[in-house]
Motif scaffolding. Structure first.
Motif, PDB file in Angstrom:
ATOM      1  N   GLY A 130       0.204 -11.464  -1.218  1.00 21.75           N
ATOM      2  CA  GLY A 130      -0.547 -11.470   0.039  1.00 21.75           C
ATOM      3  C   GLY A 130      -0.317 -10.235   0.889  1.00 21.75           C
ATOM      4  N   LYS A 131       0.431  -9.274   0.384  1.00 21.87           N
ATOM      5  CA  LYS A 131       0.722  -8.066   1.158  1.00 21.87           C
ATOM      6  C   LYS A 131      -0.138  -6.900   0.700  1.00 21.87           C
ATOM      7  N   LYS A 132      -0.145  -5.835   1.530  1.00 19.82           N
ATOM      8  CA  LYS A 132      -0.839  -4.598   1.180  1.00 19.82           C
ATOM      9  C   LYS A 132       0.089  -3.720   0.359  1.00 19.82           C
ATOM     10  N   PHE A 133      -0.486  -3.088  -0.640  1.00 20.08           N
ATOM     11  CA  PHE A 133       0.223  -2.129  -1.482  1.00 20.08           C
ATOM     12  C   PHE A 133      -0.628  -0.875  -1.580  1.00 20.08           C
ATOM     13  N   GLN A 134      -0.004   0.195  -2.008  1.00 17.71           N
ATOM     14  CA  GLN A 134      -0.722   1.414  -2.341  1.00 17.71           C
ATOM     15  C   GLN A 134      -0.670   1.585  -3.849  1.00 17.71           C
ATOM     16  N   PHE A 135      -1.785   2.071  -4.404  1.00 18.42           N
ATOM     17  CA  PHE A 135      -1.786   2.543  -5.780  1.00 18.42           C
ATOM     18  C   PHE A 135      -1.944   4.044  -5.688  1.00 18.42           C
ATOM     19  N   ARG A 136      -1.131   4.776  -6.439  1.00 23.98           N
ATOM     20  CA  ARG A 136      -1.085   6.231  -6.339  1.00 23.98           C
ATOM     21  C   ARG A 136      -1.241   6.859  -7.718  1.00 23.98           C
ATOM     22  N   ILE A 137      -1.880   8.018  -7.747  1.00 27.14           N
ATOM     23  CA  ILE A 137      -1.956   8.785  -8.979  1.00 27.14           C
ATOM     24  C   ILE A 137      -1.613  10.240  -8.678  1.00 27.14           C
TER      25      ILE A 137
END
Length: 170
Positions: free
Chosen positions: A89-96
């Motif tokens: 239920g939390k916000k995450f970042q996806f990074r490249i």
């Protein structure tokens, strides 16, 4: 056990299963800057990757990340990265990163809802940032990637858990 078949239009980045080798995955916490956050990574009994831990704001901390470096992948034929994940239920970042040696990453933020989700991220909408600051070098437009990462850093102390099934380009 999940069965996952890639079509010719997709390219697998990682498929978590009971036989997955996790040795190239690394947890990097804010401890590199003196913080006290604590991330962990292992495999669930079902074979999913599980990134979990606690984000602390102590000592100017506030993030935990999970990174995977690999041989250069050609992405010019693909428009998006697809994540099959289950968050808490939390916000995450996806990074490249197009070059793993770059300081900056290209970022997309996604929100989890406690159930299995298929998150589609357009490569062209991933914005560049370094240490939380957006850069003015343009969104992702490279032909390659060499690193992916998940990061949690919501400016609050919190426990987190993100289960990962598959990551692929389409």
């Amino acid at each position: 056990m999940s069965l996952f078949f890639m079509s010719d239009a997709n390219q697998l980045i990682f498929d978590f299963n009971l036989n997955s080798d996790l040795s190239d995955w690394r947890v990097i916490d804010d401890g590199v800057m003196g913080g006290r956050s604590s991330g962990n990574f292992n495999k669930s009994p079902e074979g999913f990757g599980v990134f979990y831990g606690t984000v602390s704001l102590e000592n100017n901390g506030g993030f935990s990340s999970l990174r995977y470096k690999f041989s250069k992948k050609d992405v010019k034929e693909f428009k998006e990265i697809v994540l099959k994940i289950k968050g808490d239920g939390k916000k995450f970042q996806f990074r490249i990163k197009d070059k793993s040696s770059d300081y900056h990453s290209f970022i997309a933020v996604f929100e989890t809802n406690g159930t299995w989700q298929t998150i589609k991220i357009k490569l062209s909408e991933m914005y560049p940032a370094f240490r939380g600051r957006k850069l003015s070098i343009g969104n992702f437009s490279s032909k390659n990637i060499e690193e992916i990462a998940f990061l949690i850093g919501n400016k609050r102390e919190e426990n987190f858990k993100l289960e990962i099934d598959t990551i692929y380009l389409q």
